[in-house]
Design a protein around this motif. Structure first.
Motif, PDB file in Angstrom:
ATOM      1  N   UNK A   1      -7.719  -5.044  -2.181  1.00 54.81           N
ATOM      2  CA  UNK A   1      -7.442  -4.359  -3.490  1.00 54.81           C
ATOM      3  C   UNK A   1      -8.222  -3.244  -3.378  1.00 54.81           C
ATOM      4  N   UNK A   2      -9.503  -3.322  -2.856  1.00 55.61           N
ATOM      5  CA  UNK A   2     -10.390  -2.081  -2.765  1.00 55.61           C
ATOM      6  C   UNK A   2      -9.858  -0.902  -2.110  1.00 55.61           C
ATOM      7  N   UNK A   3      -9.318  -1.244  -1.063  1.00 55.05           N
ATOM      8  CA  UNK A   3      -8.521  -0.290  -0.211  1.00 55.05           C
ATOM      9  C   UNK A   3      -7.560   0.474  -0.815  1.00 55.05           C
ATOM     10  N   UNK A   4      -6.784  -0.364  -1.687  1.00 50.93           N
ATOM     11  CA  UNK A   4      -5.711   0.287  -2.521  1.00 50.93           C
ATOM     12  C   UNK A   4      -6.264   1.159  -3.730  1.00 50.93           C
ATOM     13  N   UNK A   5      -7.016   0.570  -4.347  1.00 49.02           N
ATOM     14  CA  UNK A   5      -7.831   1.440  -5.422  1.00 49.02           C
ATOM     15  C   UNK A   5      -8.427   2.525  -5.049  1.00 49.02           C
ATOM     16  N   UNK A   6      -9.161   2.459  -3.936  1.00 52.89           N
ATOM     17  CA  UNK A   6      -9.799   3.829  -3.440  1.00 52.89           C
ATOM     18  C   UNK A   6      -8.786   4.860  -2.964  1.00 52.89           C
ATOM     19  N   UNK A   7      -7.681   4.361  -2.401  1.00 49.44           N
ATOM     20  CA  UNK A   7      -6.648   5.433  -2.319  1.00 49.44           C
ATOM     21  C   UNK A   7      -5.870   5.895  -3.543  1.00 49.44           C
ATOM     22  N   UNK A   8      -5.832   5.246  -4.510  1.00 46.29           N
ATOM     23  CA  UNK A   8      -5.001   5.387  -5.618  1.00 46.29           C
ATOM     24  C   UNK A   8      -6.248   6.523  -6.512  1.00 46.29           C
TER      25      UNK A   8
ATOM     26  N   UNK B   1       0.752  -1.334   0.085  1.00 52.21           N
ATOM     27  CA  UNK B   1       0.063   0.190   0.067  1.00 52.21           C
ATOM     28  C   UNK B   1       0.802   1.224  -0.057  1.00 52.21           C
ATOM     29  N   UNK B   2       1.911   1.264   0.728  1.00 57.83           N
ATOM     30  CA  UNK B   2       2.713   2.442   0.843  1.00 57.83           C
ATOM     31  C   UNK B   2       3.691   2.549  -0.268  1.00 57.83           C
ATOM     32  N   UNK B   3       4.134   1.343  -0.857  1.00 59.31           N
ATOM     33  CA  UNK B   3       4.908   1.609  -1.876  1.00 59.31           C
ATOM     34  C   UNK B   3       4.109   2.272  -3.238  1.00 59.31           C
ATOM     35  N   UNK B   4       2.909   1.808  -3.282  1.00 60.03           N
ATOM     36  CA  UNK B   4       1.942   2.432  -4.280  1.00 60.03           C
ATOM     37  C   UNK B   4       1.500   3.932  -4.028  1.00 60.03           C
ATOM     38  N   UNK B   5       1.385   4.187  -2.603  1.00 58.23           N
ATOM     39  CA  UNK B   5       0.879   5.666  -2.435  1.00 58.23           C
ATOM     40  C   UNK B   5       2.031   6.506  -2.671  1.00 58.23           C
ATOM     41  N   UNK B   6       3.337   6.323  -2.323  1.00 59.72           N
ATOM     42  CA  UNK B   6       4.292   6.951  -2.778  1.00 59.72           C
ATOM     43  C   UNK B   6       4.774   7.254  -4.366  1.00 59.72           C
TER      44      UNK B   6
ATOM     45  N   UNK C   1     -10.803  -8.107  -9.842  1.00 56.93           N
ATOM     46  CA  UNK C   1     -10.365  -6.992 -10.273  1.00 56.93           C
ATOM     47  C   UNK C   1     -11.285  -5.685 -10.155  1.00 56.93           C
ATOM     48  N   UNK C   2     -12.460  -5.853 -10.914  1.00 59.97           N
ATOM     49  CA  UNK C   2     -13.426  -4.889 -11.167  1.00 59.97           C
ATOM     50  C   UNK C   2     -14.189  -4.793  -9.938  1.00 59.97           C
ATOM     51  N   UNK C   3     -14.454  -5.930  -9.180  1.00 61.55           N
ATOM     52  CA  UNK C   3     -14.965  -5.646  -7.798  1.00 61.55           C
ATOM     53  C   UNK C   3     -14.351  -5.022  -6.894  1.00 61.55           C
ATOM     54  N   UNK C   4     -12.845  -5.209  -7.105  1.00 59.77           N
ATOM     55  CA  UNK C   4     -11.992  -4.262  -6.202  1.00 59.77           C
ATOM     56  C   UNK C   4     -11.540  -2.929  -6.498  1.00 59.77           C
ATOM     57  N   UNK C   5     -12.448  -2.460  -7.583  1.00 61.99           N
ATOM     58  CA  UNK C   5     -12.127  -1.076  -7.877  1.00 61.99           C
ATOM     59  C   UNK C   5     -11.326  -0.829  -8.909  1.00 61.99           C
ATOM     60  N   UNK C   6     -10.796  -1.817  -9.506  1.00 57.14           N
ATOM     61  CA  UNK C   6      -9.707  -1.689 -10.779  1.00 57.14           C
ATOM     62  C   UNK C   6     -10.468  -0.970 -11.980  1.00 57.14           C
ATOM     63  N   UNK C   7     -10.015  -0.243 -12.624  1.00 60.31           N
ATOM     64  CA  UNK C   7     -10.331   0.544 -13.767  1.00 60.31           C
ATOM     65  C   UNK C   7     -10.603  -0.468 -14.988  1.00 60.31           C
ATOM     66  N   UNK C   8      -9.738  -1.457 -15.232  1.00 61.12           N
ATOM     67  CA  UNK C   8      -9.611  -2.421 -16.247  1.00 61.12           C
ATOM     68  C   UNK C   8      -8.394  -3.264 -15.734  1.00 61.12           C
ATOM     69  N   UNK C   9      -8.465  -4.138 -16.814  1.00 59.36           N
ATOM     70  CA  UNK C   9      -7.164  -5.238 -16.390  1.00 59.36           C
ATOM     71  C   UNK C   9      -6.426  -5.137 -17.607  1.00 59.36           C
TER      72      UNK C   9
ATOM     73  N   UNK D   1      -5.463   6.226 -12.422  1.00 59.04           N
ATOM     74  CA  UNK D   1      -5.994   5.327 -13.099  1.00 59.04           C
ATOM     75  C   UNK D   1      -5.344   3.697 -12.706  1.00 59.04           C
ATOM     76  N   UNK D   2      -6.116   2.883 -12.170  1.00 58.75           N
ATOM     77  CA  UNK D   2      -5.560   1.592 -11.917  1.00 58.75           C
ATOM     78  C   UNK D   2      -6.136   0.414 -12.573  1.00 58.75           C
ATOM     79  N   UNK D   3      -5.220  -0.307 -13.238  1.00 64.94           N
ATOM     80  CA  UNK D   3      -5.395  -1.688 -13.625  1.00 64.94           C
ATOM     81  C   UNK D   3      -4.590  -2.712 -12.839  1.00 64.94           C
ATOM     82  N   UNK D   4      -5.201  -3.953 -13.015  1.00 62.25           N
ATOM     83  CA  UNK D   4      -4.344  -5.146 -12.453  1.00 62.25           C
ATOM     84  C   UNK D   4      -3.795  -5.839 -13.765  1.00 62.25           C
ATOM     85  N   UNK D   5      -2.667  -6.428 -13.604  1.00 58.97           N
ATOM     86  CA  UNK D   5      -2.203  -7.259 -14.491  1.00 58.97           C
ATOM     87  C   UNK D   5      -2.135  -8.594 -14.269  1.00 58.97           C
ATOM     88  N   UNK D   6      -3.033  -9.318 -15.153  1.00 60.70           N
ATOM     89  CA  UNK D   6      -3.546 -10.642 -14.746  1.00 60.70           C
ATOM     90  C   UNK D   6      -2.352 -11.666 -15.265  1.00 60.70           C
TER      91      UNK D   6
END
Length: 651
Positions: free
Chosen positions: A85-92, A41-46, A157-165, A98-103
């Motif tokens: 995942x939802x906690x991280x995407x909300x922060x981002x 989370x902190x790695x992404x936040x920075x 990923x979608x339910x976790x708030x990601x904008x796409x994959x 914009x947030x995507x997961x890489x499947x």
């Protein structure tokens, strides 16, 4: 200053505030249960605070049984992964990112011990030449099962708030394996048309996520296997056709890449590669599709990112290692603070530690120039408590400069004593071989930071007990580095034609058109040999081990040997130096003890190094004395910087 880079852009219905995409890097900062915990989370936040427009989360697991790439790897294989995942995407999202997961599924490019201790899965039985694991050709039913796992991963990923994959179809992983004739020799529908696997994944995702949910792909468009002697592999003409077919089924974007594990230096370029080294392949894709194109291209500096956009080479610039080295790369570029950027020097230490540590779950990836990367929750700089106390740092090499930088950030008053007229220490030698100029960047960064922090550097000032007493320091940090040795037990070692690596590299082009023997094939020996060859010398490399470069990290070894292959080099292994004469050397084979003599105008020693760490001058000066960098343990850039960082951070 960079109008294209900081213009908003579109991917489908998504608006990105600028043109910088943070590419996924496997960092090993996820929790052991594969959730996004505090560290990730902190790695992404920075990096979000650093103003990137889009973050593609690391290669994200969809299959826990046969699709594991690393122990602490993010996953969307279970519903329990959704909440973190939802906690991280909300922060981002709160930071307009914009947030995507890489499947991701590694296929054959992983290890059985991570995957149920069973043969690794792939499109066919051909084993990976790097991982060398027994490989299982997936049945048709197993392929269909994995397709569903990709789809369910996208749903989570979608339910976790990601904008796409983003589908990981690059670097020789499972999707790439199905697309390539090198790894797909199947007889079912997934072999008759190698595009079928990725097409059915996309169709399955749309069934569960809706037709409008954005799906991008990272794609190897050329496996670059011809130097390995492979003939039937995925080439750029195949990559173009795949991209056209992806566009026809409405892919959201194409994230262009190249190479597989067996052509690893093409996908994780070492220091000798230039910014823009992938331009030709990217151009051929960009000119053949109309969907947005993202690409990494060895980009380290903002001016080159802007150039890529001005040249209409890409729609978005992908940054990976550059953001590992400096999470504020984008913000600094936007504010015109380019000289403040801690530029990635392409040393590949991050990939080295990915293999040695992270895959097995032994800690996050390490960055040679940024000790904080992956450890953002450990090094918070809450300890600004130096209160102006004087700390003397002896030596202005990388370790000394880094120690002073961190001390100044903590509120101490560091004073650097450097006996020579120049900062940088051994970097002033390491930068001499061909194409090693990027290594200067870390000295540039440290120098700039010390200037901004107002750190006093006294050049041409040897440290003496009297001077230390006059400065009355709270602590002393010894960062005096190391030196090459000339072993006294070798006859003729003191002849004038015997040089250390430092001595011969400092001569530049003065040493040319001679017969030179380099003793030792570590990385310094190989790089020095190239410098000598470039100057027109005839070079023989003598090594006691039974293999050249036996202790060199594989990427550096492959790069060095590829560069040396352009010259006529003589290699002699399993052989030790016995005696040096004015025009020859005597050598002995360590296996059969055969003695021989070969001509040599000069002998270059790349074999013995020892630390310089005399602490006697600190006796009676202060109780807090620390030794860092090569002065403590002979190492590399990463160990010098990290040891100095940790001492200064914890003082």
């Amino acid at each position: 200053m960079y109008p294209k880079l900081f213009t908003a852009g579109k991917i489908g219905n998504l608006t990105l505030k600028n043109r910088v995409v943070m590419e996924p890097l496997a960092m090993g900062v996820a929790e052991p249960n594969q959730n996004i915990g505090e560290a990730y989370f902190e790695y992404l936040k920075q990096r979000a605070d650093g103003d990137v427009a889009m973050i593609i989360l690391e290669n994200t697991r969809v299959d826990d049984e046969h699709g594991v790439a690393a122990t602490c790897q993010m996953s969307v294989s279970k519903d329990e992964h959704i909440s973190s995942l939802k906690k991280a995407t909300d922060m981002l999202h709160s930071k307009d990112v914009v947030v995507f997961t890489q499947l991701h599924h590694p296929g054959r490019e992983t290890f059985s011990n991570l995957n149920s201790n069973e043969p690794v899965w792939s499109s066919s039985t051909k084993a990976c030449g790097v991982c060398q694991q027994e490989t299982h050709e997936m049945t048709t039913a197993e392929v269909e099962l994995v397709i569903d796992k990709f789809a369910q991963g996208a749903r989570r990923s979608k339910e976790g708030g990601c904008d796409g994959v983003e589908l990981h179809g690059a670097h020789g992983y499972l999707i790439s394996q199905f697309l390539s004739p090198y790894t797909n020799q199947r007889k079912d529908r997934f072999g008759e048309d190698r595009f079928t696997f990725v097409k059915e994944i996309i169709e399955a995702i749309r069934k569960v996520c809706g037709e409008e949910y954005p799906i991008g792909i990272r794609l190897t468009v050329d496996e670059l296997l011809s130097p390995n002697g492979v003939k039937n592999y995925l080439k750029i003409e195949d990559g173009i056709q795949i991209c056209k077919r992806l566009e026809s089924i409405k892919i959201a974007y194409i994230n262009v890449s190249n190479g597989i594990y067996e052509s690893f230096n093409s996908l994780s370029e070492p220091i000798t590669y230039h910014q823009g080294c992938r331009t030709s392949l990217i151009r051929q894709i960009k000119d053949n599709v109309n969907v947005p194109v993202i690409a990494v291209n060895m980009v380290k500096e903002p001016w080159f990112a802007e150039k890529m956009l001005n040249d209409n080479l890409v729609d978005f610039v992908g940054l990976g290692r550059a953001l590992l080295a400096d999470p504020n790369w984008v913000k600094k570029a936007e504010e015109g603070r380019e000289s403040d950027i801690n530029r990635c020097i392409s040393c590949t230490y991050c990939f080295e530690t990915l293999v040695s540590d992270t895959i097995a779950g032994n800690g996050p990836v390490k960055c040679a120039v940024n000790p904080i990367a992956g450890r953002e929750t450990i090094y918070t700089f809450d300890n600004i408590d130096g209160n102006g106390k004087v700390v003397v740092v002896i030596g202005a090499g990388l370790a000394g400069m880094e120690a002073a930088r961190v001390l100044a950030m903590r509120g101490f008053k560091p004073i650097i004593l450097e006996k020579t007229s120049k900062v940088g220490g051994q970097i002033n030698v390491a930068n001499k071989p061909p194409e090693k100029d990027k290594i200067n960047w870390i000295v540039d960064y440290e120098s700039n930071q010390l200037e901004l922090l107002g750190v006093e550097i006294r050049l041409n000032t040897p440290a003496t007990k009297e001077l230390l007493q006059a400065l009355n320091p709270y602590a002393v940090i010894i960062a005096t580095g190391a030196k090459s040795l000339k072993p006294s037990n070798i006859k003729g070692i003191d002849l004038p034609n015997v040089k250390t690596v430092e001595e011969v590299l400092s001569l530049g082009k003065a040493l040319s058109n001679f017969k030179v023997c380099v003793i030792g094939s570590g990385i310094s020996g190989l790089e020095t040999a190239e410098a000598l060859l470039e100057n027109g010398n005839n070079v023989t490399i003598v090594e006691m081990e039974d293999k050249i470069g036996s202790n060199v990290y594989v990427q550096h070894y492959l790069d060095a040997m590829d560069r040396l292959s352009k010259y006529d080099v003589t290699y002699i292994v399993s052989t030790k130096l016995v005696e040096i004469k004015p025009k020859s050397i005597i050598i002995e084979n360590v296996k059969d003890f055969k003695v021989s003599e070969i001509e040599a105008d000069y002998v270059v020693l790349a074999m013995c190094v020892e630390s310089i760490n005399d602490s006697s001058i600190t006796n009676g000066v202060c109780e807090k004395v620390f030794i860092v960098g090569d002065a403590k343990n002979i190492g590399r850039i990463e160990s010098s910087i990290r040891s100095a960082f940790e001492v200064a951070y914890n003082l």
